[in-house]
Structure formats: structure tokens, C-alpha cells
Design a protein around this motif. Structure first.
Motif, PDB file in Angstrom:
ATOM      1  N   GLU A 172       0.830  -1.128  -0.145  1.00 17.23           N
ATOM      2  CA  GLU A 172       0.231  -0.055  -0.234  1.00 17.23           C
ATOM      3  C   GLU A 172       0.789   1.140  -0.057  1.00 17.23           C
ATOM      4  OE1 GLU A 172      -3.123   2.191   2.965  1.00 17.23           O
ATOM      5  OE2 GLU A 172      -2.133   0.531   3.536  1.00 17.23           O
ATOM      6  N   TYR A 173       1.845   1.317   0.833  1.00 17.69           N
ATOM      7  CA  TYR A 173       2.810   2.508   0.904  1.00 17.69           C
ATOM      8  C   TYR A 173       3.629   2.677  -0.436  1.00 17.69           C
ATOM      9  CZ  TYR A 173       2.124   2.418   5.814  1.00 17.69           C
ATOM     10  OH  TYR A 173       1.632   2.302   7.340  1.00 17.69           O
ATOM     11  N   ILE A 174       4.124   1.436  -0.943  1.00 19.74           N
ATOM     12  CA  ILE A 174       4.871   1.617  -2.307  1.00 19.74           C
ATOM     13  C   ILE A 174       3.939   2.032  -3.336  1.00 19.74           C
ATOM     14  CG2 ILE A 174       6.190   0.339  -3.834  1.00 19.74           C
ATOM     15  CD1 ILE A 174       7.010  -1.279  -1.749  1.00 19.74           C
ATOM     16  N   ASN A 175       2.740   1.707  -3.357  1.00 15.44           N
ATOM     17  CA  ASN A 175       2.023   2.165  -4.585  1.00 15.44           C
ATOM     18  C   ASN A 175       1.475   3.705  -4.157  1.00 15.44           C
ATOM     19  OD1 ASN A 175       1.802  -0.444  -5.480  1.00 15.44           O
ATOM     20  ND2 ASN A 175       0.044  -1.199  -4.264  1.00 15.44           N
ATOM     21  N   ARG A 176       1.315   4.056  -2.948  1.00 17.60           N
ATOM     22  CA  ARG A 176       1.021   5.330  -2.822  1.00 17.60           C
ATOM     23  C   ARG A 176       2.280   6.216  -3.323  1.00 17.60           C
ATOM     24  NH1 ARG A 176      -3.542   8.603  -1.629  1.00 17.60           N
ATOM     25  NH2 ARG A 176      -2.808  10.262  -0.381  1.00 17.60           N
ATOM     26  N   VAL A 177       3.410   5.929  -3.135  1.00 21.88           N
ATOM     27  CA  VAL A 177       4.645   6.743  -3.616  1.00 21.88           C
ATOM     28  C   VAL A 177       4.741   6.420  -4.851  1.00 21.88           C
ATOM     29  CG1 VAL A 177       7.266   6.960  -3.302  1.00 21.88           C
ATOM     30  CG2 VAL A 177       5.752   6.618  -1.337  1.00 21.88           C
ATOM     31  N   GLN A 178       4.375   5.529  -5.769  1.00 23.71           N
ATOM     32  CA  GLN A 178       4.521   5.324  -7.015  1.00 23.71           C
ATOM     33  C   GLN A 178       3.669   6.299  -7.616  1.00 23.71           C
ATOM     34  OE1 GLN A 178       3.648   1.268  -7.525  1.00 23.71           O
ATOM     35  NE2 GLN A 178       6.062   0.564  -7.635  1.00 23.71           N
ATOM     36  N   GLN A 179       2.388   6.336  -7.069  1.00 19.74           N
ATOM     37  CA  GLN A 179       1.479   7.521  -7.711  1.00 19.74           C
ATOM     38  C   GLN A 179       1.915   9.142  -7.473  1.00 19.74           C
ATOM     39  OE1 GLN A 179      -2.551   6.832  -5.897  1.00 19.74           O
ATOM     40  NE2 GLN A 179      -2.232   4.931  -5.790  1.00 19.74           N
ATOM     41  N   GLY A 180       2.698   9.097  -6.401  1.00 15.20           N
ATOM     42  CA  GLY A 180       3.504  10.501  -6.436  1.00 15.20           C
ATOM     43  C   GLY A 180       4.248  10.855  -7.080  1.00 15.20           C
ATOM     44  N   LEU A 181       5.045   9.832  -7.490  1.00 16.25           N
ATOM     45  CA  LEU A 181       6.182   9.984  -8.561  1.00 16.25           C
ATOM     46  C   LEU A 181       5.569  10.252  -9.853  1.00 16.25           C
ATOM     47  CD1 LEU A 181       8.640   7.520  -7.263  1.00 16.25           C
ATOM     48  CD2 LEU A 181       9.102   9.854  -7.058  1.00 16.25           C
ATOM     49  N   ARG A 182       4.516   9.470 -10.243  1.00 14.82           N
ATOM     50  CA  ARG A 182       3.911   9.709 -11.395  1.00 14.82           C
ATOM     51  C   ARG A 182       3.393  10.887 -11.655  1.00 14.82           C
ATOM     52  NH1 ARG A 182       3.787   8.457 -16.924  1.00 14.82           N
ATOM     53  NH2 ARG A 182       1.636   8.425 -17.594  1.00 14.82           N
ATOM     54  N   GLY A 183       2.800  11.538 -10.556  1.00 19.42           N
ATOM     55  CA  GLY A 183       2.289  12.862 -10.561  1.00 19.42           C
ATOM     56  C   GLY A 183       3.439  13.894 -10.863  1.00 19.42           C
ATOM     57  N   VAL A 184       4.486  13.826 -10.655  1.00 21.31           N
ATOM     58  CA  VAL A 184       5.822  14.554 -10.677  1.00 21.31           C
ATOM     59  C   VAL A 184       5.805  14.971 -12.364  1.00 21.31           C
ATOM     60  CG1 VAL A 184       8.306  15.079 -10.659  1.00 21.31           C
ATOM     61  CG2 VAL A 184       6.987  14.026  -8.563  1.00 21.31           C
ATOM     62  N   MET A 185       5.661  13.758 -13.094  1.00 22.92           N
ATOM     63  CA  MET A 185       5.463  13.855 -14.460  1.00 22.92           C
ATOM     64  C   MET A 185       4.486  14.427 -15.098  1.00 22.92           C
ATOM     65  SD  MET A 185       8.568  12.286 -14.921  1.00 22.92           S
ATOM     66  CE  MET A 185       8.625  11.729 -16.774  1.00 22.92           C
ATOM     67  N   THR A 186       3.162  14.268 -14.432  1.00 22.71           N
ATOM     68  CA  THR A 186       1.997  14.654 -15.125  1.00 22.71           C
ATOM     69  C   THR A 186       1.388  15.860 -14.524  1.00 22.71           C
ATOM     70  OG1 THR A 186       0.785  13.431 -13.588  1.00 22.71           O
ATOM     71  CG2 THR A 186       1.393  12.261 -15.608  1.00 22.71           C
ATOM     72  N   ARG A 187       1.605  16.128 -13.279  1.00 19.95           N
ATOM     73  CA  ARG A 187       0.933  17.522 -12.536  1.00 19.95           C
ATOM     74  C   ARG A 187       2.114  18.368 -11.998  1.00 19.95           C
ATOM     75  NH1 ARG A 187      -2.332  13.272 -11.280  1.00 19.95           N
ATOM     76  NH2 ARG A 187      -1.380  13.390  -9.231  1.00 19.95           N
ATOM     77  N   GLY A 188       3.146  17.670 -11.831  1.00 19.99           N
ATOM     78  CA  GLY A 188       4.198  18.249 -10.892  1.00 19.99           C
ATOM     79  C   GLY A 188       5.377  19.148 -11.489  1.00 19.99           C
ATOM     80  N   ALA A 220       7.903  18.211 -13.020  1.00 16.87           N
ATOM     81  CA  ALA A 220       8.502  17.984 -14.460  1.00 16.87           C
ATOM     82  C   ALA A 220       7.232  17.874 -15.551  1.00 16.87           C
ATOM     83  CB  ALA A 220       8.986  16.535 -14.390  1.00 16.87           C
ATOM     84  N   SER A 221       6.284  18.324 -15.059  1.00 17.01           N
ATOM     85  CA  SER A 221       5.144  18.401 -16.104  1.00 17.01           C
ATOM     86  C   SER A 221       5.180  19.106 -17.316  1.00 17.01           C
ATOM     87  CB  SER A 221       3.705  18.528 -15.439  1.00 17.01           C
ATOM     88  OG  SER A 221       3.974  20.134 -14.853  1.00 17.01           O
ATOM     89  N   ALA A 222       5.924  20.342 -17.160  1.00 20.11           N
ATOM     90  CA  ALA A 222       6.015  21.170 -18.465  1.00 20.11           C
ATOM     91  C   ALA A 222       6.844  20.395 -19.561  1.00 20.11           C
ATOM     92  CB  ALA A 222       6.884  22.360 -17.871  1.00 20.11           C
ATOM     93  N   ARG A 223       7.471  19.677 -19.012  1.00 20.12           N
ATOM     94  CA  ARG A 223       8.446  18.905 -20.052  1.00 20.12           C
ATOM     95  C   ARG A 223       7.810  17.593 -20.343  1.00 20.12           C
ATOM     96  NH1 ARG A 223      13.502  19.136 -22.125  1.00 20.12           N
ATOM     97  NH2 ARG A 223      14.401  17.265 -22.858  1.00 20.12           N
ATOM     98  N   PHE A 224       7.157  16.865 -19.535  1.00 24.35           N
ATOM     99  CA  PHE A 224       6.718  15.372 -19.996  1.00 24.35           C
ATOM    100  C   PHE A 224       5.320  15.136 -20.045  1.00 24.35           C
ATOM    101  CE2 PHE A 224      10.944  15.053 -18.046  1.00 24.35           C
ATOM    102  CZ  PHE A 224      11.742  14.530 -19.014  1.00 24.35           C
ATOM    103  N   ALA A 225       4.363  16.289 -19.367  1.00 27.04           N
ATOM    104  CA  ALA A 225       2.960  15.874 -19.058  1.00 27.04           C
ATOM    105  C   ALA A 225       2.413  15.316 -20.374  1.00 27.04           C
ATOM    106  CB  ALA A 225       2.296  16.829 -18.602  1.00 27.04           C
ATOM    107  N   ASN A 226       2.612  15.849 -21.655  1.00 31.28           N
ATOM    108  CA  ASN A 226       1.737  15.756 -22.740  1.00 31.28           C
ATOM    109  C   ASN A 226       2.615  14.711 -23.707  1.00 31.28           C
ATOM    110  OD1 ASN A 226      -0.332  17.394 -21.877  1.00 31.28           O
ATOM    111  ND2 ASN A 226       0.833  19.219 -22.962  1.00 31.28           N
ATOM    112  N   LYS A 227       3.386  13.947 -23.146  1.00 39.81           N
ATOM    113  CA  LYS A 227       4.459  13.160 -24.120  1.00 39.81           C
ATOM    114  C   LYS A 227       4.130  11.572 -23.647  1.00 39.81           C
ATOM    115  CE  LYS A 227       7.993  16.296 -25.384  1.00 39.81           C
ATOM    116  NZ  LYS A 227       9.585  16.686 -25.327  1.00 39.81           N
ATOM    117  N   SER A 228       4.029  10.583 -24.529  1.00 40.99           N
ATOM    118  CA  SER A 228       4.031   9.400 -24.154  1.00 40.99           C
ATOM    119  C   SER A 228       5.243   8.558 -24.176  1.00 40.99           C
ATOM    120  CB  SER A 228       3.029   8.635 -25.258  1.00 40.99           C
ATOM    121  OG  SER A 228       3.770   8.692 -26.561  1.00 40.99           O
ATOM    122  N   TYR A 229       5.337   7.597 -23.636  1.00 47.42           N
ATOM    123  CA  TYR A 229       6.531   6.700 -23.654  1.00 47.42           C
ATOM    124  C   TYR A 229       7.254   6.682 -25.127  1.00 47.42           C
ATOM    125  CZ  TYR A 229       9.836   2.825 -23.014  1.00 47.42           C
ATOM    126  OH  TYR A 229      10.779   1.960 -23.205  1.00 47.42           O
TER     127      TYR A 229
END
Length: 608
Positions: free
Chosen positions: A571-587, A589-598
Motif C-alpha cells: 500500500e505504501y509503495i503504491n502510494r509513492v509510485q502514484q506520487g512519482l507519476r504525479g511529478v511527471m503529469t502534474r508536478g 516535471a510536467s512542463a516537459r513530460f505531461a503531454n508526451k507518451s513513452y
């Protein structure tokens, strides 16, 4: 009945007597023959032995190759020739070796950079007559000297600077050749120069008849198909280091052998080392005429090959990205600038690429690739370690998924004001990761140390908090052995002063230092659902094959190795994974990566 028993008893002693007599006759014949060999024919056998000479030549075999993960040759061998000297006896006169060096100087050019002033003094002393040497030290001084070595040291010290300055370039060349020749051991070829030119090889071959002990050895040198890409981490080869001489001799090496001296070449020396060819020549002669010659040869074999985890195409791409970004930064106010990057497969520990770039301080910048800096240099990694801080707070019970803290400046006694880039107000763990909140990490650290800021801050568990944080970080690989298959790496450095303010810095990655590889292992552990994998550069050892471009049979396969599973719930690990994903999409680093796919990132040359 009684007579029959007596006759049977007489048969056994008779047979024993016959056996003893036969043994006596055989021993007598053996003693007689030995007497003939030793006394009558002994002199002739000694002469025969003197007419028979045996020489054994051990010819180095090429080292094994290194392939990237897709079977592309990354480290190859190129044929070169070396000129060697084999000292036939430890008692060989130094003057004889010096004379041979003079003759060889006319045929080859050698590097003289390693010649020291002591070498020059020894060379001058070697050429002096006994009378000239006596003039250096008075009779009274010699009487007070106890040992020959002390007398020699005094003679060396008395060599004048003028005599050293009078040495010509030719003298230095002769000295360099003599230096290499005298470093060899009896009956062991000593390389004087590697990579002789074709012209030098022809000259030496034409004059071998007058150069006793000199020979041309077929050698090989490393060739790097991708140039300097990943070059440092491939490692180097060279003469056996003095401090490791006994180690290698005990394992069947010759003193003159070349071995891996750093990184992969050293780590996998036992694998990459080839099996030498052995050629034994027995010659029976009469005077200067050879009567009989027999040659026995044992074929050598190239060393085993390594298959690396590295993708050399991706490696070059990463190197180019780092170098370009450094150039774009220009001559900033930062004196010592460096950039490092590691691409690691979280599921297997495979190092896909590992590159670095260093731009040293000074008016004249001498920037260079610094791939080994990923494992040897440690830095304060800053906000990148905050995911470990959040998980540490969860496990310590001072925070939980969804827990909010008020992001505002923290003011502690005798400590500069601690705050985030801006005051974010109340925010939970995911948002704290997305915006890289410092204060959220400070709050968890203070609570672990017994400080409920601002009203009840007693610091009742300050040292315990330090220990708990560092233990937790070590589970991710931060400040711990990574386990990578290299002989020398850094584990980072723990800050020494355990005061309250430093604990807060520790929680945001601005106190202890870590290597880039440790950082990659840490974030890979979170991505791999808490399983920390051992990083690896070699995945297989294969047999050498003669067919170009083909891999041999697998000798050894290195399977992915789990070092540990961190002490945090899914549960804790999944929660932090969500936070790290948020860095790319809303946080941040979002200005560089939010609208780009892998797929877009890979296509545009971004690291995978």
C-alpha cells in the motif's frame, strides 16, 4: 602319515630359497648396471647432457571479447608485435645487458617519459670505471660504511647534476631500453616495447643473430569498436601491479604477463585471460652444429567472451544527450560541473547505459567523458530522494497515505530558516512529492526525532531518528553496497554532525552523499514494487569461437539477483509510485513530460 607331513614342510623353505636367490641375482644386475652408468659411462652422459639444450616459450593468447546485450562486438583484439628480452640467467653481467641495449637503440624508438632522475644516476654510475667510482667516496667514508647497498647509495648521491644534464637523447633512449631489460626475470620474456612498427620489426629480424635474448613476440592489444563510448568502464590492461604480484604468481601467471588492472578487465580477469600456447624446443648439438631438433607445441586459446547488459547504441545516445546539455549550459558561474546518468532495468538489474561528463574548474576547461564517476563519485542528491523519505515516514508511523502537513517556514534555534521553494500550505503526501515540498519531509523528520513543531519540540530521539532514516535509506541502496560487478566503487558518505538542522537536510537529500548508481538502484527499487535488484554489467560468459560475429556456447549465465525487499507494505509503495507519476503529469516535471507518451520520448532520443 607322519612322513607325508614332513615332506610337505620341506617344500616351502625350498621355494623361498629359490625366490631369495632370484631377487639377489636381479639386485646384483641392477647394482652392476648403475655402476657402469655412473663410473664407466658417466662422463659420456655428462657430455651428452651438455650437448642437449631445452627452451620453453610461452606465447600469450588474446583476451576474450566483450559483446553488448545484442551481440555486437564492443571490445575486440588487434594483432601487434612486441620486442622482448629473455635473460638466460640471474647472474648475467649488467654491462652485457647495457651493451645489448646500445645495439637495440639503433633499431627502435622507445618512450622515455617514465625515466626518473634516479634512473639517470644509476645509468651514469654503471658506465663509470672502478677507479672513477672510488673517487666519488673517500677511503675514510668507505671504512665507516657497513653494507654494500649503503656504499652504492652514497655513490649514487655523489653523481653531479652536470653529469645528468650532459646525458644526450641517445643516452636516454639507451637507458629506457636498459631499464625495461633489467626489470625482467631469468628465463622469462620481458617486453621492451609493445606495438613496434613494421620497419622496426624488419630491422630487428635482420639482426637477431647478434642480439642474444632478443625476440619478436606476436601480441594483441584491445580495440574499442565504439571509440571512447563506455571506454572507462571496460577497464584497462597492463603489467601486473607490484602489490598483486604474489597473488598472480600463485595462480600460475608469469611476472611479465599483462592482466586486467581496472573495472571489467580486472573484475573478470579469470574469464578473459587466454590459455597460453607452449612451445618446447629440445636441441642436441655438437659444438656449433645442431645434430637433432625436436619441437613440441601445445596450442593456446583465446579467453572466454563476456556478454554485457549494456546497449551500446543507447549508451552512445545517453552520452550525446549529456554532452549536449552540458554545452547548452555554457560557462556558468559553477566552477566544477559534472553530469551523470544511469539507465537500469528495475526488474533485472541490467545496466543498459551509464554515462558521465566532467567539466573541471579553471579558465581553460578540459571537459571529458567520466563514465566511472557514476560509481566512484558521490553527491548530495537533493529532492530526488524524497520518495525514500516519504516511505521512511510511513514506516516510522509519523505519516500515512493522505496525511497532510502545513508547508510554511520552519524556524529552529541556531539553525537557518528551513522552507520550500514557496509556501504551499496544507498538502498531503502525493502533492508533497509532486511539488517537491521540503517542509513535508522536515515534519516527518522532526516527529521521528521527538519534535512536534512548534509547541512541543524536545528532540528526545534525535540520534535514533538519524539511525532509523539511514537504515531505511540503505534498504533502497542509498549509502549501501550496490553489489555491481566492478572491483572498486564508492558507497557515498554519511554526514558527521548529528544536530537537529542536519536531520532536516538529510530528509531532503542535502546532507549524506550518494553515487549516481545508488540513486538509480533506489528509484528502481520503488519501480520494482520494493524489490532491490543487484546491478549487473555482465549477463553471460561464452566460449570463444573463430567465426566472426557469432557467439559461442554459454559457459555461465548470471541470473537476476534480488538483494532485499524493503520493509514497506505494498500500500505504501503504491502510494509513492502514484506520487512519482504525479511529478511527471502534474508536478515539477510536467512542463516537459505531461503531454508526451513513452513512445514519443524514445523516438525523440530521450533516455528510456
Amino acid at each position: 602319515m607322519g612322513n607325508t607331513r614332513k615332506k610337505k614342510k620341506h617344500h616351502v623353505p625350498l621355494r623361498l630359497n629359490v625366490l631369495f636367490f632370484a631377487v639377489f641375482i636381479l639386485f646384483s644386475a641392477l647394482i652392476l648396471r648403475l655402476g657402469m652408468v655412473q663410473i664407466v659411462e658417466g662422463e659420456e652422459f655428462v657430455k651428452e647432457l651438455g650437448r642437449t639444450s631445452s627452451t620453453t616459450a610461452r606465447i600469450d593468447a588474446p583476451r576474450g571479447l566483450m559483446y553488448d546485450r545484442y551481440g555486437n562486438v564492443a571490445v575486440d583484439n588487434e594483432v601487434e608485435f612486441s620486442v622482448t628480452y629473455t635473460n638466460p640467467s640471474r647472474t648475467t653481467n649488467s654491462q652485457s645487458i647495457l651493451q645489448l641495449a646500445r645495439e637495440l637503440e639503433e633499431l627502435i624508438d622507445v618512450d622515455t617519459e617514465r625515466i626518473t632522475e634516479r634512473d639517470k644516476r644509476d645509468y651514469i654510475l654503471l658506465q663509470m670505471t672502478q677507479e672513477e667510482r672510488y673517487e666519488l667516496v673517500s677511503k675514510e667514508e668507505r671504512k665507516e660504511i657497513d653494507t654494500v647497498s649503503a656504499e652504492y647509495r652514497l655513490e649514487v648521491e655523489r653523481i653531479s647534476d652536470e653529469a645528468i644534464n650532459n646525458l644526450t637523447e641517445k643516452d636516454i633512449q639507451i637507458l629506457a631500453i636498459y631499464r625495461e631489460m633489467s626489470r625482467g626475470y631469468a628465463n622469462s620474456p620481458q617486453r621492451i616495447k609493445r606495438g613496434i612498427t613494421e620497419a622496426e620489426a624488419h630491422l630487428i629480424s635482420e639482426n637477431l643473430y647478434r642480439l642474444p635474448g632478443i625476440d619478436i613476440l606476436r601480441d594483441s592489444r584491445r580495440a574499442y569498436v565504439y571509440g571512447d563510448s563506455f571506454r572507462d568502464l571496460f577497464g584497462s590492461t597492463g603489467a601486473i601491479p607490484r602489490e598483486k604480484l604474489d597473488y598472480y604468481l600463485s595462480r600460475g601467471y608469469d611476472r611479465s604477463d599483462y592482466v586486467g588492472t581496472s573495472f571489467l578487465e580486472a573484475q573478470y580477469e579469470d574469464v578473459l585471460r587466454g590459455q597460453k600456447a607452449v612451445m618446447e624446443s629440445i636441441v642436441t648439438s655438437n659444438g656449433s652444429t645442431a645434430l637433432d631438433r625436436s619441437v613440441t607445441e601445445r596450442i593456446g586459446q583465446r579467453g572466454n567472451d563476456l556478454v554485457l547488459s549494456v546497449d551500446m547504441e543507447l549508451q552512445q545516445l545517453l552520452e550525446g544527450i549529456i554532452e549536449d546539455e552540458m554545452k547548452k549550459a555554457g560557462n556558468s558561474f559553477i566552477l566544477d560541473r559534472s553530469a551523470y546518468g544511469v539507465l537500469m532495468d528495475p526488474r533485472t538489474g541490467d545496466i543498459l547505459a551509464m554515462a558521465g561528463f566532467y567539466d573541471p574548474a579553471g579558465r581553460t576547461r578540459e571537459s571529458k567523458a567520466d563514465h566511472i564517476g557514476n560509481v566512484t563519485k558521490a553527491f548530495e542528491m537533493g529532492s530526488s530522494i524524497k520518495a525514500a523519505s516519504v516511505l521512511t515516514g510511513f514506516e516510522a508511523g509519523v505519516a500515512y497515505p493522505g496525511k497532510s502537513f502545513n508547508d510554511r517556514p520552519i524556524r529552529l534555534p541556531s539553525t537557518p530558516e528551513k522552507k520550500s521553494v514557496r509556501n504551499y500550505g496544507w498538502l498531503n503526501d502525493i502533492r508533497a512529492l509532486e511539488v517537491s515540498s521540503n517542509v513535508y519531509m522536515f515534519e516527518m523528520g522532526m516527529l521521528m526525532a521527538g519534535c512536534q513543531y512548534p509547541n512541543n519540540c524536545r528532540w528526545t530521539n534525535l540520534q535514533g531518528a538519524y539511525n532509523e532514516v539511514r537504515y531505511s535509506f540503505s534498504q533502497f541502496g542509498l549509502g549501501a553496497e550496490t553489489g555491481i560487478d566492478l572491483p572498486s566503487t564508492s558507497n557515498g558518505l554519511a554526514g558527521g554532525t548529528t544536530i537537529a538542522g542536519n536531520l532536516l537536510d538529510l530528509m531532503i537529500g542535502q546532507y549524506d552523499t550518494y553515487t549516481t548508481l545508488q540513486l538509480a538502484q533506489y528509484i528502481s527499487t520503488i519501480a520494482n514494487d520494493g524489490y532491490r535488484m543487484q546491478p549487473r554489467l555482465v549477463t553471460e560468459v561464452r566460449e570463444p569461437v573463430s567465426t566472426r560475429g557469432e557467439l559461442g556456447a554459454v559457459i555461465q549465465k548470471f541470473e537476476p539477483n534480488i538483494l532485499n525487499r524493503i520493509d514497506m507494505s505494498d500500500e505504501y509503495i503504491n502510494r509513492v509510485q502514484q506520487g512519482l507519476r504525479g511529478v511527471m503529469t502534474r508536478g515539477t516535471a510536467s512542463a516537459r513530460f505531461a503531454n508526451k507518451s513513452y513512445q514519443q520520448l524514445v523516438k525523440q532520443g530521450q533516455p528510456k
